[in-house]
Design a protein around this motif. Structure first.
Motif, PDB file in Angstrom:
ATOM      1  N   ALA A   1      -4.594  10.619   0.747  1.00 15.34           N
ATOM      2  CA  ALA A   1      -4.614   9.157   0.660  1.00 15.34           C
ATOM      3  C   ALA A   1      -4.461   8.489   2.023  1.00 15.34           C
ATOM      4  CB  ALA A   1      -3.554   8.670  -0.323  1.00 15.34           C
ATOM      5  N   PRO A   2      -3.417   8.798   2.787  1.00 17.05           N
ATOM      6  CA  PRO A   2      -3.327   8.117   4.080  1.00 17.05           C
ATOM      7  C   PRO A   2      -4.316   8.667   5.114  1.00 17.05           C
ATOM      8  CG  PRO A   2      -1.445   9.561   3.787  1.00 17.05           C
ATOM      9  CD  PRO A   2      -2.214   9.563   2.499  1.00 17.05           C
TER      10      PRO A   2
ATOM     11  N   GLY B   1       1.372   8.715  -6.264  1.00 14.62           N
ATOM     12  CA  GLY B   1       1.693  10.116  -5.987  1.00 14.62           C
ATOM     13  C   GLY B   1       2.531  10.717  -7.101  1.00 14.62           C
TER      14      GLY B   1
ATOM     15  N   THR C   1       2.530   1.569  -3.431  1.00 17.58           N
ATOM     16  CA  THR C   1       1.520   1.967  -4.409  1.00 17.58           C
ATOM     17  C   THR C   1       1.181   3.445  -4.255  1.00 17.58           C
ATOM     18  OG1 THR C   1       0.603  -0.256  -4.465  1.00 17.58           O
ATOM     19  CG2 THR C   1      -0.829   1.512  -5.249  1.00 17.58           C
ATOM     20  N   TRP C   2       1.058   3.892  -3.014  1.00 16.84           N
ATOM     21  CA  TRP C   2       0.790   5.306  -2.739  1.00 16.84           C
ATOM     22  C   TRP C   2       1.904   6.184  -3.306  1.00 16.84           C
ATOM     23  CZ3 TRP C   2       2.573   7.940   2.198  1.00 16.84           C
ATOM     24  CH2 TRP C   2       2.114   9.252   2.267  1.00 16.84           C
TER      25      TRP C   2
ATOM     26  N   LEU D   1      -6.596   5.576   0.030  1.00 13.20           N
ATOM     27  CA  LEU D   1      -5.991   5.694  -1.294  1.00 13.20           C
ATOM     28  C   LEU D   1      -7.047   5.588  -2.388  1.00 13.20           C
ATOM     29  CD1 LEU D   1      -3.454   5.969  -3.007  1.00 13.20           C
ATOM     30  CD2 LEU D   1      -3.097   3.518  -2.774  1.00 13.20           C
TER      31      LEU D   1
ATOM     32  N   TYR E   1      -4.530  15.564  -2.930  1.00 10.74           N
ATOM     33  CA  TYR E   1      -4.900  14.177  -3.252  1.00 10.74           C
ATOM     34  C   TYR E   1      -3.878  13.211  -2.663  1.00 10.74           C
ATOM     35  CZ  TYR E   1      -7.892  16.436  -6.727  1.00 10.74           C
ATOM     36  OH  TYR E   1      -8.820  17.217  -7.340  1.00 10.74           O
ATOM     37  N   ILE E   2      -2.606  13.598  -2.711  1.00 14.04           N
ATOM     38  CA  ILE E   2      -1.540  12.724  -2.211  1.00 14.04           C
ATOM     39  C   ILE E   2      -1.589  12.645  -0.684  1.00 14.04           C
ATOM     40  CG2 ILE E   2       0.961  12.401  -2.082  1.00 14.04           C
ATOM     41  CD1 ILE E   2       1.047  13.840  -4.872  1.00 14.04           C
TER      42      ILE E   2
ATOM     43  N   LEU F   1       0.824  -1.204   0.000  1.00 13.50           N
ATOM     44  CA  LEU F   1       0.000   0.000   0.000  1.00 13.50           C
ATOM     45  C   LEU F   1       0.862   1.260   0.000  1.00 13.50           C
ATOM     46  CD1 LEU F   1      -2.827   1.212   0.129  1.00 13.50           C
ATOM     47  CD2 LEU F   1      -2.690   1.059   2.608  1.00 13.50           C
TER      48      LEU F   1
ATOM     49  N   SER G   1      -8.997   9.042  -2.570  1.00 12.86           N
ATOM     50  CA  SER G   1      -8.262  10.183  -3.112  1.00 12.86           C
ATOM     51  C   SER G   1      -7.860   9.944  -4.564  1.00 12.86           C
ATOM     52  CB  SER G   1      -7.046  10.519  -2.253  1.00 12.86           C
ATOM     53  OG  SER G   1      -6.102   9.487  -2.275  1.00 12.86           O
ATOM     54  N   TYR G   2      -7.467   8.717  -4.904  1.00 14.64           N
ATOM     55  CA  TYR G   2      -7.084   8.425  -6.281  1.00 14.64           C
ATOM     56  C   TYR G   2      -8.301   8.451  -7.206  1.00 14.64           C
ATOM     57  CZ  TYR G   2      -4.920   6.264 -10.330  1.00 14.64           C
ATOM     58  OH  TYR G   2      -4.467   6.014 -11.592  1.00 14.64           O
TER      59      TYR G   2
END
Length: 144
Positions: free
Chosen positions: A98-99, A76, A71-72, A103, A94-95, A68, A106-107
């Motif tokens: 995510a946390p 990003g 991938t983040w 994810l 957005y980045i 995860l 936001s993605y």
């Protein structure tokens, strides 16, 4: 540009991205609330500590957590590149989101905004005739 003004293909992608963001928010939000409720007696700092402990307790959890995070990081970088390419503002949100949220949420939201930018930048003459007519009808412009 509004969703109803988009060509059918762009509209379908926006619905897909928006749905993934909404479903992701609902599922991950529910799981987050359940985790906080179960660990509320530890206080705010304890909830974070318990989460990190649980996320790294065994090899399976470490595998999923590492995947995860990687991938983040990759998404990003992709969001930064695409954000610059299409003039999407506040990509950092957005980045960072995510946390803080999830994810998938936001993605999915980023991809929705990206697709709307792509559709807005596309030349109407490059669209199939049916999409050109639908776009003119939605914007109230007469046919060419």
């Amino acid at each position: 540009m509004r969703l109803r003004e988009l060509p059918a293909r762009d509209r379908a992608l926006c619905v897909l991205y928006g749905t993934s963001a909404l479903v992701g928010t609902a599922v991950m939000g529910t799981l987050a609330v359940l985790f906080v409720v179960r660990n509320a007696d530890a206080g705010p700092g304890g909830v974070v500590t318990h989460f990190l402990r649980d996320a790294t307790t065994n090899l399976a959890a470490q595998f999923i957590y590492a995947d995860l995070v990687l991938t983040w990081a990759a998404l990003g970088a992709y969001m930064i590149v695409e954000g610059r390419r299409f003039g999407i503002r506040h990509v950092w949100a957005y980045i960072v989101g995510a946390p803080l949220l999830a994810l998938i949420a936001s993605y999915g939201l980023f991809m929705l905004v990206r697709q709307m930018k792509i559709a807005a930048l596309r030349d109407p003459d490059d669209l199939p005739a049916s999409d050109r007519a639908a776009r003119r009808a939605a914007t109230g412009r007469a046919g060419r």
